[in-house]
Enzyme design. Sequence first.
Site, PDB file in Angstrom:
ATOM      1  NE  ARG A   1      -3.534   0.257   2.648  1.00  0.00           N
ATOM      2  CZ  ARG A   1      -4.219   0.537   3.749  1.00  0.00           C
ATOM      3  NH1 ARG A   1      -4.257  -0.320   4.749  1.00  0.00           N
ATOM      4  NH2 ARG A   1      -4.849   1.695   3.858  1.00  0.00           N
ATOM      5  CG  HIS A   2      -1.256   4.747  -0.191  1.00  0.00           C
ATOM      6  ND1 HIS A   2      -1.463   5.277   1.070  1.00  0.00           N
ATOM      7  CD2 HIS A   2      -2.455   4.274  -0.603  1.00  0.00           C
ATOM      8  CE1 HIS A   2      -2.736   5.150   1.399  1.00  0.00           C
ATOM      9  NE2 HIS A   2      -3.360   4.540   0.404  1.00  0.00           N
TER      10      HIS A   2
ATOM     11  CG  HIS B   1      -5.072   3.006  -3.644  1.00  0.00           C
ATOM     12  ND1 HIS B   1      -4.906   4.250  -3.086  1.00  0.00           N
ATOM     13  CD2 HIS B   1      -4.653   3.118  -4.934  1.00  0.00           C
ATOM     14  CE1 HIS B   1      -4.416   5.088  -3.998  1.00  0.00           C
ATOM     15  NE2 HIS B   1      -4.260   4.419  -5.129  1.00  0.00           N
TER      16      HIS B   1
ATOM     17  CD  GLU C   1      -8.860   2.037  -2.009  1.00  0.00           C
ATOM     18  OE1 GLU C   1      -9.034   1.070  -2.782  1.00  0.00           O
ATOM     19  OE2 GLU C   1      -8.447   1.931  -0.837  1.00  0.00           O
TER      20      GLU C   1
ATOM     21  NE  ARG D   1      -4.694   7.091  -1.143  1.00  0.00           N
ATOM     22  CZ  ARG D   1      -5.750   7.567  -1.788  1.00  0.00           C
ATOM     23  NH1 ARG D   1      -5.709   8.819  -2.263  1.00  0.00           N
ATOM     24  NH2 ARG D   1      -6.831   6.833  -1.965  1.00  0.00           N
TER      25      ARG D   1
ATOM     26  CG  ASN E   1      -4.378   6.355   5.152  1.00  0.00           C
ATOM     27  OD1 ASN E   1      -3.381   6.158   4.454  1.00  0.00           O
ATOM     28  ND2 ASN E   1      -5.547   5.814   4.846  1.00  0.00           N
TER      29      ASN E   1
END
Length: 512
Positions: A289-290, A434, A367, A346, A296
């Site tokens: 994932r980023h 994502h 995403e 991201r 977040n």
Amino acid sequence: MPGDIDSSASSSSGSSTGGEGEHVMADNEQKTPPLPTNSNRSNSEQSTQKRQGLTKSLLHLRGTNKRLVMATVGLPGRGKTFLAKKLSRYLNWLSYSTKVFNVGSYRRKLAGDLSDSSSSDESDDETQQCRQEALADMLHFFQDGGGNVAIYDGQNTREVDREVVRQYLAGKMSREATGLDISLVWIEVVITDQTLVEENILELYASSPAYQGSTVTAEAVTAEMRARIAYHEEQYQPLGPSNEEESYISIINSGSKVVTNNIHGYLMGKIVFFLMSCRGMRHPIYISRHGESQYNTVGKLGGDSSLSARGQQYARELAKFMASHIQPKLAEQQEKLSVWCSTMCRTQETSAHVAVDEITPWRALAEIDAGVCEHLTLEEVESRYPQIAKDRRSDKLRYRYPQGESYEDVICRLEPVLFELHRHQTGPVLVVGHRAVLRCLYAYFLDIPSDQIPHLSVPLHTVIKITPRAYGCDEERIPLGVASVDDAVADEKGFVEGSTNLPEVENKRTIA
């Protein structure tokens, strides 16, 4: 008339030729070795059952009385089981309930794990018993197991062997006996490149359940397989003109050439296109994932925010990890690392520090689109749209956000990424994506049921290494030691309340 396959399948090939009812697709027609001849066919072994291929398109299997049997054909050491398992994973990923019925597994249960088939009579009582058990289990899978597609994985190198399958479908699996409309498609795997055969044998030795924990050497297995191949080559009757009324797909030399006959419709077109992409994956895939994003940190859905300070730290640690642990080995092997990411800030910021010539952005890796819930926290979704929160909890896989996407939508748009991962031959790939997207890719490679996809653990600041094997994939999770928000807990509390039987995550495992 030529078989009407999906246009995307035929347009991806280098050429398309063939007689009536037949398509031929090749990456490079001049390099394609000659196919085996069909000279071994005898009149006494001609099928007595009327043969019939697909007469209409298989648009949908779910929710209908239609079922599909795909039966493999080919000599030992050609990778039939490898291909069958991959196809099963793919169809299950698309939510078609699919299962492989491997005749060899039934034989091992009956005769022991290391039974020698180098010179056995394919018509002996033991082999016939195994075939009948596999076919009976297929019928049970259709009638009582909710199955859509059954893959009958055997050699079926002679017409008399294939006739066993035809007769079973015409009898115990007939519409009159079952109320089901069951179609049969043969998948023939042909390899004339002996280097590929030797590679398949060594991979079989390393990965096959038959040799796990045994004292049998690779040399002994190679000798046994060569004896089996020599025995069956004498009797091999390839699919050809005498099978023109049936439906079949012939995969030659790992997809360098594909021949289809009487293949119709959307679903079969997708299957052909997938089989064309199924090269042997020799390199691992790294997914991450980023880094932690600004959204977040406040628990917001979607958006296109940049990385937080901890996310930027993870981006640097990811580059260091790839440079110190992965890329030096690749330089020795004259291979290179490829990096793919989404088009969102991201993921691009996370992958920017990795030392590669080019980073490939994919819109398909974006995403999941939360529609009207974009930029909201889970608490705000519960407050503003309580019905959305309730409906999504009840079926997170299929629920589509208003003006947004479902997990099934994400799976559909990820197909081009999956196909390119299968085609990729120059070295490992790092996919920076994502959570929802990586859940879908991870589930495909680890063969996890689709209804569990929305609940899989794909934490921040962790690299997941997936190494393809002949009979599954190895997984290793590598946390890079950078703290992040524990958004997985919030997600499970907010949208997956009441979920059970979620797969446990181990640091390293093999999924068959």
